[in-house]
Write a protein that holds these residues in place. Structure first.
Motif, PDB file in Angstrom:
ATOM      1  N   GLU A   1       9.906   2.901  18.256  1.00  0.00           N
ATOM      2  CA  GLU A   1      10.362   4.284  18.291  1.00  0.00           C
ATOM      3  C   GLU A   1      10.498   4.847  16.881  1.00  0.00           C
ATOM      4  OE1 GLU A   1       9.285   4.988  21.218  1.00  0.00           O
ATOM      5  OE2 GLU A   1      10.663   6.634  20.808  1.00  0.00           O
ATOM      6  N   GLY A   2      11.034   4.021  15.971  1.00  0.00           N
ATOM      7  CA  GLY A   2      11.172   4.453  14.576  1.00  0.00           C
ATOM      8  C   GLY A   2       9.808   4.736  13.957  1.00  0.00           C
ATOM      9  N   ILE A   3       8.875   3.824  14.170  1.00  0.00           N
ATOM     10  CA  ILE A   3       7.520   3.995  13.612  1.00  0.00           C
ATOM     11  C   ILE A   3       6.878   5.263  14.192  1.00  0.00           C
ATOM     12  CG2 ILE A   3       5.172   3.062  13.830  1.00  0.00           C
ATOM     13  CD1 ILE A   3       6.516   1.610  11.637  1.00  0.00           C
ATOM     14  N   SER A   4       7.034   5.464  15.503  1.00  0.00           N
ATOM     15  CA  SER A   4       6.411   6.634  16.141  1.00  0.00           C
ATOM     16  C   SER A   4       6.986   7.926  15.577  1.00  0.00           C
ATOM     17  CB  SER A   4       6.651   6.613  17.660  1.00  0.00           C
ATOM     18  OG  SER A   4       6.253   5.394  18.189  1.00  0.00           O
TER      19      SER A   4
ATOM     20  N   GLU B   1       0.855  -1.194   0.000  1.00  0.00           N
ATOM     21  CA  GLU B   1       0.000   0.000   0.000  1.00  0.00           C
ATOM     22  C   GLU B   1       0.891   1.244   0.000  1.00  0.00           C
ATOM     23  OE1 GLU B   1      -3.326   0.746   0.111  1.00  0.00           O
ATOM     24  OE2 GLU B   1      -3.673  -1.344  -0.443  1.00  0.00           O
ATOM     25  N   PRO B   2       0.536   2.288  -0.768  1.00  0.00           N
ATOM     26  CA  PRO B   2       1.389   3.489  -0.822  1.00  0.00           C
ATOM     27  C   PRO B   2       1.521   4.194   0.531  1.00  0.00           C
ATOM     28  CG  PRO B   2      -0.636   3.779  -2.123  1.00  0.00           C
ATOM     29  CD  PRO B   2      -0.598   2.349  -1.703  1.00  0.00           C
ATOM     30  N   ASP B   3       0.522   4.058   1.410  1.00  0.00           N
ATOM     31  CA  ASP B   3       0.578   4.729   2.714  1.00  0.00           C
ATOM     32  C   ASP B   3       1.246   3.883   3.790  1.00  0.00           C
ATOM     33  OD1 ASP B   3      -0.751   6.899   1.798  1.00  0.00           O
ATOM     34  OD2 ASP B   3      -2.732   6.145   2.357  1.00  0.00           O
ATOM     35  N   ALA B   4       1.699   2.689   3.427  1.00  0.00           N
ATOM     36  CA  ALA B   4       2.274   1.801   4.449  1.00  0.00           C
ATOM     37  C   ALA B   4       3.563   2.404   5.004  1.00  0.00           C
ATOM     38  CB  ALA B   4       2.554   0.433   3.841  1.00  0.00           C
ATOM     39  N   LEU B   5       3.726   2.273   6.297  1.00  0.00           N
ATOM     40  CA  LEU B   5       4.950   2.709   6.979  1.00  0.00           C
ATOM     41  C   LEU B   5       5.655   1.418   7.393  1.00  0.00           C
ATOM     42  CD1 LEU B   5       6.018   5.471   7.798  1.00  0.00           C
ATOM     43  CD2 LEU B   5       4.634   5.334   9.849  1.00  0.00           C
ATOM     44  N   VAL B   6       6.782   1.124   6.757  1.00  0.00           N
ATOM     45  CA  VAL B   6       7.442  -0.163   7.000  1.00  0.00           C
ATOM     46  C   VAL B   6       8.869   0.092   7.494  1.00  0.00           C
ATOM     47  CG1 VAL B   6       8.140  -2.359   5.984  1.00  0.00           C
ATOM     48  CG2 VAL B   6       6.130  -1.193   5.112  1.00  0.00           C
ATOM     49  N   LEU B   7       9.214  -0.471   8.628  1.00  0.00           N
ATOM     50  CA  LEU B   7      10.584  -0.362   9.137  1.00  0.00           C
ATOM     51  C   LEU B   7      11.142  -1.761   9.320  1.00  0.00           C
ATOM     52  CD1 LEU B   7      10.910   2.313  11.928  1.00  0.00           C
ATOM     53  CD2 LEU B   7      11.563   2.459   9.556  1.00  0.00           C
ATOM     54  N   VAL B   8      12.392  -1.932   8.892  1.00  0.00           N
ATOM     55  CA  VAL B   8      13.030  -3.240   8.996  1.00  0.00           C
ATOM     56  C   VAL B   8      14.231  -3.111   9.937  1.00  0.00           C
ATOM     57  CG1 VAL B   8      14.363  -4.929   7.685  1.00  0.00           C
ATOM     58  CG2 VAL B   8      12.274  -3.985   6.715  1.00  0.00           C
ATOM     59  N   ALA B   9      14.373  -4.071  10.864  1.00  0.00           N
ATOM     60  CA  ALA B   9      15.565  -4.122  11.721  1.00  0.00           C
ATOM     61  C   ALA B   9      16.514  -5.130  11.094  1.00  0.00           C
ATOM     62  CB  ALA B   9      15.175  -4.579  13.127  1.00  0.00           C
ATOM     63  N   SER B  10      17.736  -4.696  10.809  1.00  0.00           N
ATOM     64  CA  SER B  10      18.677  -5.625  10.191  1.00  0.00           C
ATOM     65  C   SER B  10      20.077  -5.398  10.740  1.00  0.00           C
ATOM     66  CB  SER B  10      18.672  -5.465   8.668  1.00  0.00           C
ATOM     67  OG  SER B  10      19.139  -4.188   8.323  1.00  0.00           O
TER      68      SER B  10
ATOM     69  N   HIS C   1      12.793 -11.725  15.095  1.00  0.00           N
ATOM     70  CA  HIS C   1      13.172 -13.147  15.057  1.00  0.00           C
ATOM     71  C   HIS C   1      13.344 -13.654  16.496  1.00  0.00           C
ATOM     72  CE1 HIS C   1      15.440 -16.789  14.528  1.00  0.00           C
ATOM     73  NE2 HIS C   1      15.175 -16.748  13.240  1.00  0.00           N
ATOM     74  N   PRO C   2      12.762 -14.814  16.831  1.00  0.00           N
ATOM     75  CA  PRO C   2      12.804 -15.292  18.220  1.00  0.00           C
ATOM     76  C   PRO C   2      14.208 -15.410  18.799  1.00  0.00           C
ATOM     77  CG  PRO C   2      11.595 -16.851  16.796  1.00  0.00           C
ATOM     78  CD  PRO C   2      11.938 -15.667  15.953  1.00  0.00           C
ATOM     79  N   ASP C   3      15.228 -15.642  17.975  1.00  0.00           N
ATOM     80  CA  ASP C   3      16.594 -15.739  18.508  1.00  0.00           C
ATOM     81  C   ASP C   3      17.071 -14.403  19.078  1.00  0.00           C
ATOM     82  OD1 ASP C   3      16.651 -18.317  17.692  1.00  0.00           O
ATOM     83  OD2 ASP C   3      18.063 -18.024  16.030  1.00  0.00           O
ATOM     84  N   HIS C   4      16.370 -13.326  18.765  1.00  0.00           N
ATOM     85  CA  HIS C   4      16.840 -11.988  19.159  1.00  0.00           C
ATOM     86  C   HIS C   4      15.850 -11.262  20.066  1.00  0.00           C
ATOM     87  CE1 HIS C   4      20.208 -12.336  16.408  1.00  0.00           C
ATOM     88  NE2 HIS C   4      19.359 -12.934  15.595  1.00  0.00           N
ATOM     89  N   TRP C   5      14.891 -12.005  20.620  1.00  0.00           N
ATOM     90  CA  TRP C   5      13.949 -11.375  21.541  1.00  0.00           C
ATOM     91  C   TRP C   5      14.690 -10.871  22.773  1.00  0.00           C
ATOM     92  CZ3 TRP C   5       9.121 -15.158  21.773  1.00  0.00           C
ATOM     93  CH2 TRP C   5       8.452 -15.088  20.549  1.00  0.00           C
ATOM     94  N   GLY C   6      14.172  -9.788  23.350  1.00  0.00           N
ATOM     95  CA  GLY C   6      14.702  -9.259  24.603  1.00  0.00           C
ATOM     96  C   GLY C   6      15.903  -8.353  24.433  1.00  0.00           C
ATOM     97  N   ARG C   7      16.214  -7.956  23.204  1.00  0.00           N
ATOM     98  CA  ARG C   7      17.359  -7.061  22.974  1.00  0.00           C
ATOM     99  C   ARG C   7      16.910  -5.640  22.656  1.00  0.00           C
ATOM    100  NH1 ARG C   7      21.007 -11.321  19.416  1.00  0.00           N
ATOM    101  NH2 ARG C   7      21.743 -12.462  21.238  1.00  0.00           N
ATOM    102  N   ARG C   8      15.680  -5.358  22.933  1.00  0.00           N
ATOM    103  CA  ARG C   8      15.074  -4.044  22.704  1.00  0.00           C
ATOM    104  C   ARG C   8      14.977  -3.673  21.235  1.00  0.00           C
ATOM    105  NH1 ARG C   8      16.475  -1.394  27.975  1.00  0.00           N
ATOM    106  NH2 ARG C   8      15.345  -2.794  29.373  1.00  0.00           N
ATOM    107  N   MET C   9      15.033  -4.658  20.370  1.00  0.00           N
ATOM    108  CA  MET C   9      14.838  -4.356  18.955  1.00  0.00           C
ATOM    109  C   MET C   9      13.392  -3.950  18.690  1.00  0.00           C
ATOM    110  SD  MET C   9      16.910  -6.962  16.648  1.00  0.00           S
ATOM    111  CE  MET C   9      18.661  -7.060  16.741  1.00  0.00           C
ATOM    112  N   GLY C  10      12.475  -4.631  19.377  1.00  0.00           N
ATOM    113  CA  GLY C  10      11.068  -4.275  19.228  1.00  0.00           C
ATOM    114  C   GLY C  10      10.841  -2.825  19.622  1.00  0.00           C
TER     115      GLY C  10
END
Ligand SMILES: CC(C)(COP(=O)(O)OP(=O)(O)OC[C@H]1O[C@@H](n2cnc3c(N)ncnc32)[C@H](O)[C@@H]1OP(=O)(O)O)[C@@H](O)C(=O)NCCC(=O)NCCS
Length: 161
Positions: free
Chosen positions: A88-91, A29-38, A74-83
């Motif tokens: 914060e990026g989306i906000s 969608e053109p209005d989608a706000l998408v952020l990727v953690a990599s 990704h479950p291997d990286h839960w709890g590292r404050r990536m979420g």
């Protein structure tokens, strides 16, 4: 899509084919706000937000509301404050785009996600509803420009214990 599937399978809620198709539509969608953690070329998570709509997403557009559709790591990286960093990026982007509020629905039993949203400054609105799957979900809201200070230091590479 694989990471999303793994993240939701790890919390016991593998996505249905119907939901996967819906998310694919939302992503283009053109209005989608998408952020990727990599890290380097490896994608570890993603957040997707879109314009809020009346009637719980079925009605006309609400100019002031940004609807957070998905956040996963990704479950291997839960709890590292990536979420938290993704939120914060989306906000920040939502605020720049003129939205005044953010909202999100999350599973009543999804303690980790609820903890994340509270840490990111969201508060429960008191609304609850049942998904088609029968899962109860809770509604959380937050101003797009959050006045408080949020500790979004990334726990990397050492996971929280
Ligand atoms: C929800 C999700 C995005 C969180 O990602 P994350 O990178 O682990 O998030 P963070 O590390 O920023 O925050 C998680 C918080 O939950 C806490 N936590 C860990 N296990 C917990 C549990 N069982 N109950 C409550 N809180 C828990 C962590 O300690 C951390 O809190 P802290 O910031 O106070 O230390 C991730 O778990 C995920 O992808 N889950 C599957 C998909 C999902 O449920 N998405 C949300 C749908 S609305």
């Amino acid at each position: 899509m694989d990471i999303w599937r793994q993240a939701n399978t790890a919390r016991g809620r593998p996505p249905t084919e119907q939901r996967i198709a819906r998310v694919k539509d939302k992503l283009v969608e053109p209005d989608a706000l998408v952020l990727v953690a990599s890290v380097d070329d490896e994608v570890l998570g993603m957040a997707l937000a879109e314009p809020g709509r009346r009637q719980d997403g079925h009605g006309s557009r609400l100019e002031e509301l940004c609807h957070i559709s998905m956040v996963f790591i990704h479950p291997d990286h839960w709890g590292r404050r990536m979420g938290l960093l993704l939120l914060e990026g989306i906000s920040g982007h939502a605020n720049k785009q003129g939205y005044t509020h953010l909202h999100v629905w999350t599973g009543e039993s999804n303690d980790r996600a609820q903890h994340l949203y509270r840490r990111a400054g969201f508060t429960p609105s008191g609304r609850t509803r049942l998904l088609d799957s029968g899962e109860p979900v809770l509604h959380f809201v937050r101003p797009a420009a959050y006045p408080g200070k949020i500790n979004a230091v990334l726990h990397w590479p050492v996971p929280l214990t």
